[in-house]
Design an enzyme around this catalytic site. Structure first.
Site, PDB file in Angstrom:
ATOM      1  N   SER A 141     -25.867 -21.014  -1.709  1.00 54.28           N
ATOM      2  CA  SER A 141     -25.251 -19.556  -2.508  1.00 54.28           C
ATOM      3  C   SER A 141     -23.996 -18.957  -1.846  1.00 54.28           C
ATOM      4  O   SER A 141     -24.180 -19.368  -0.516  1.00 54.28           O
ATOM      5  CB  SER A 141     -26.237 -18.392  -2.622  1.00 54.28           C
ATOM      6  OG  SER A 141     -25.687 -17.467  -3.010  1.00 54.28           O
ATOM      7  N   TYR A 154     -33.146 -14.133   1.510  1.00 52.91           N
ATOM      8  CA  TYR A 154     -32.315 -15.165   0.567  1.00 52.91           C
ATOM      9  C   TYR A 154     -31.401 -15.506   1.269  1.00 52.91           C
ATOM     10  O   TYR A 154     -31.241 -16.697   1.178  1.00 52.91           O
ATOM     11  CB  TYR A 154     -32.017 -14.208  -0.887  1.00 52.91           C
ATOM     12  CG  TYR A 154     -31.339 -14.909  -1.802  1.00 52.91           C
ATOM     13  CD1 TYR A 154     -32.206 -16.157  -2.752  1.00 52.91           C
ATOM     14  CD2 TYR A 154     -29.762 -15.031  -1.915  1.00 52.91           C
ATOM     15  CE1 TYR A 154     -31.235 -16.494  -3.588  1.00 52.91           C
ATOM     16  CE2 TYR A 154     -29.231 -15.912  -2.656  1.00 52.91           C
ATOM     17  CZ  TYR A 154     -30.031 -16.668  -3.889  1.00 52.91           C
ATOM     18  OH  TYR A 154     -29.399 -17.429  -4.577  1.00 52.91           O
TER      19      TYR A 154
HETATM   20  P1  NAD Z   1     -32.700 -18.379 -12.743  1.00 51.22           P
HETATM   21  O1  NAD Z   1     -33.926 -17.302 -12.154  1.00 51.22           O
HETATM   22  O2  NAD Z   1     -32.219 -18.000 -14.079  1.00 51.22           O
HETATM   23  O3  NAD Z   1     -33.673 -19.649 -13.137  1.00 51.22           O
HETATM   24  C1  NAD Z   1     -34.306 -20.240 -12.132  1.00 51.22           C
HETATM   25  C2  NAD Z   1     -35.301 -21.279 -12.767  1.00 51.22           C
HETATM   26  O4  NAD Z   1     -36.122 -21.581 -11.605  1.00 51.22           O
HETATM   27  C3  NAD Z   1     -36.088 -20.695 -13.857  1.00 51.22           C
HETATM   28  O5  NAD Z   1     -36.298 -21.576 -14.857  1.00 51.22           O
HETATM   29  C4  NAD Z   1     -37.496 -20.625 -13.067  1.00 51.22           C
HETATM   30  O6  NAD Z   1     -38.705 -20.433 -13.998  1.00 51.22           O
HETATM   31  C5  NAD Z   1     -37.456 -21.532 -12.065  1.00 51.22           C
HETATM   32  N1  NAD Z   1     -38.388 -21.478 -11.018  1.00 51.22           N
HETATM   33  C6  NAD Z   1     -38.615 -20.292 -10.147  1.00 51.22           C
HETATM   34  N2  NAD Z   1     -39.588 -20.598  -9.095  1.00 51.22           N
HETATM   35  C7  NAD Z   1     -39.842 -21.762  -9.577  1.00 51.22           C
HETATM   36  C8  NAD Z   1     -40.732 -22.596  -8.671  1.00 51.22           C
HETATM   37  N3  NAD Z   1     -41.369 -22.228  -7.575  1.00 51.22           N
HETATM   38  N4  NAD Z   1     -40.854 -23.988  -9.097  1.00 51.22           N
HETATM   39  C9  NAD Z   1     -40.230 -24.397  -9.850  1.00 51.22           C
HETATM   40  N5  NAD Z   1     -39.187 -23.696 -10.842  1.00 51.22           N
HETATM   41  C10 NAD Z   1     -39.272 -22.453 -10.256  1.00 51.22           C
HETATM   42  O7  NAD Z   1     -31.856 -18.605 -11.484  1.00 51.22           O
HETATM   43  P2  NAD Z   1     -30.517 -19.289 -11.667  1.00 51.22           P
HETATM   44  O8  NAD Z   1     -29.606 -18.215 -11.378  1.00 51.22           O
HETATM   45  O9  NAD Z   1     -30.371 -20.292 -12.408  1.00 51.22           O
HETATM   46  O10 NAD Z   1     -30.690 -19.795  -9.875  1.00 51.22           O
HETATM   47  C11 NAD Z   1     -30.679 -21.340  -9.720  1.00 51.22           C
HETATM   48  C12 NAD Z   1     -30.345 -21.582  -8.363  1.00 51.22           C
HETATM   49  O11 NAD Z   1     -28.924 -21.209  -8.317  1.00 51.22           O
HETATM   50  C13 NAD Z   1     -31.205 -20.956  -7.342  1.00 51.22           C
HETATM   51  O12 NAD Z   1     -31.439 -21.826  -6.194  1.00 51.22           O
HETATM   52  C14 NAD Z   1     -30.483 -19.737  -6.916  1.00 51.22           C
HETATM   53  O13 NAD Z   1     -30.751 -19.424  -5.742  1.00 51.22           O
HETATM   54  C15 NAD Z   1     -28.925 -20.613  -7.021  1.00 51.22           C
HETATM   55  N6  NAD Z   1     -27.784 -19.489  -6.935  1.00 51.22           N
HETATM   56  C16 NAD Z   1     -27.783 -18.743  -8.162  1.00 51.22           C
HETATM   57  C17 NAD Z   1     -26.715 -17.876  -8.227  1.00 51.22           C
HETATM   58  C18 NAD Z   1     -26.384 -16.766  -9.280  1.00 51.22           C
HETATM   59  O14 NAD Z   1     -25.638 -15.797  -9.198  1.00 51.22           O
HETATM   60  N7  NAD Z   1     -27.205 -17.045 -10.460  1.00 51.22           N
HETATM   61  C19 NAD Z   1     -25.863 -17.707  -7.198  1.00 51.22           C
HETATM   62  C20 NAD Z   1     -25.872 -18.484  -6.153  1.00 51.22           C
HETATM   63  C21 NAD Z   1     -26.972 -19.507  -6.046  1.00 51.22           C
END
Ligand code: NAD
Length: 258
Positions: A141, A154
């Protein structure tokens, strides 16, 4: 396209957000995908949309035993594993100060974001090393690249993902297993909403608005990023055309960390 024709992928946290955009792009490129997610409802909806190219298994990515079963399922049902996307991640609570941080939250975030990535990498690499190689894609991230106040657990977890990815890439290169990271900027998904879910609705809304204002200010490209923007980077790392890339961190953040 058919850039991933004949390939098999596992995507953790693939039921929604960035993960489901990756799953849909992988399928559009001809891959078959096993999705591991704790959200059975959303996972099933995605699997129904994609037909027999997507298999869902309810999985906690923070539990190495469950991740092992996910890898086994891909090999058993789809005949192999070429792409492992360790995408599941959680924000943890939105602590304003390190003085308010709590260790239970720290352990939970670390188990999903760090242990989950380590387990997924090791288990996939074990199969890939014996079967001609593969591509492992870990989700870091902007928070893992830049220090800052708030969500410090985080940030620490996502910095760990970068260093782990680079070290794994060096060791696994001899087996033609590539390991890379994507560092997305802030992209509207449920992630932010969940971080504020322990606050009062008014406070959560204020926080969300403040964070969005801050993100818009810090991002050179004028538009907000989308899950599809991140999915493009995942396809790139998964495909043969990135064959000479390993141990890299690709910022998909509209220039935020430039
Ligand atoms: P989100 O919360 O929209 O989706 C995450 C998904 O992971 C969901 O379907 C949830 O049910 C699932 N999940 C949560 N805990 C879990 C577990 N223990 N085991 C299996 N599945 C699990 O999040 P997102 O925004 O799609 O993020 C996806 C990845 O990208 C993450 O690693 C997040 O840290 C990273 N990320 C997101 C952003 C952002 O702005 N959205 C920015 C940087 C990094």
């Amino acid at each position: 396209g058919n850039e991933l024709a004949g390939k098999v992928a596992v995507v953790t946290g693939g039921a929604s957000g960035l993960g489901s955009a990756m799953v849909e792009r992988f399928v559009a490129e001809g891959a078959r995908v096993v999705v591991g997610d704790i959200d059975a409802g959303k996972g099933r909806a995605l699997a129904d949309r994609c037909g027999d190219t997507v298999l869902l298994r309810v999985t906690d990515a923070g539990d190495p035993g469950e991740v092992a079963q996910l890898v086994d399922l891909a090999v058993r049902e789809f005949g192999g594993l070429h792409i492992m996307c360790n995408n599941a991640g959680i924000s943890g609570k939105m602590h304003k100060s390190i003085l308010d941080d709590d260790f239970a939250d720290f352990q939970h975030v670390m188990s999903v974001n760090v242990l989950g990535v380590m387990a997924g990498t090791r288990l996939a690499a074990r199969h890939m090393a014996d079967n001609g190689g593969g591509s492992i894609i870990n989700l870091s991230s902007v928070g893992g690249v830049q220090a800052g106040g708030g969500v410090m657990t985080y940030r620490a977890s996502k910095a760990a993902v970068i260093h782990f990815t680079k070290s794994a890439a060096i060791e696994l290169a001899q087996y033609d297993v590539r390991v890379n990271c994507i560092a997305p900027g802030n992209i509207p998904t449920d992630l932010l909403a969940k971080a504020s879910s322990t606050m009062s609705p008014e406070k959560a809304e204020r926080m969300t608005r403040a964070m969005r204002d801050m993100m818009n200010r810090d991002r050179p490209l004028p538009r907000e990023g989308t899950p599809e923007d991140v999915a493009e980077a995942a396809v790139y790392f998964a495909a043969e055309r990135s064959r000479y890339l390993t141990g890299t961190v690709l910022a998909v953040d509209g220039g935020t960390t430039a």
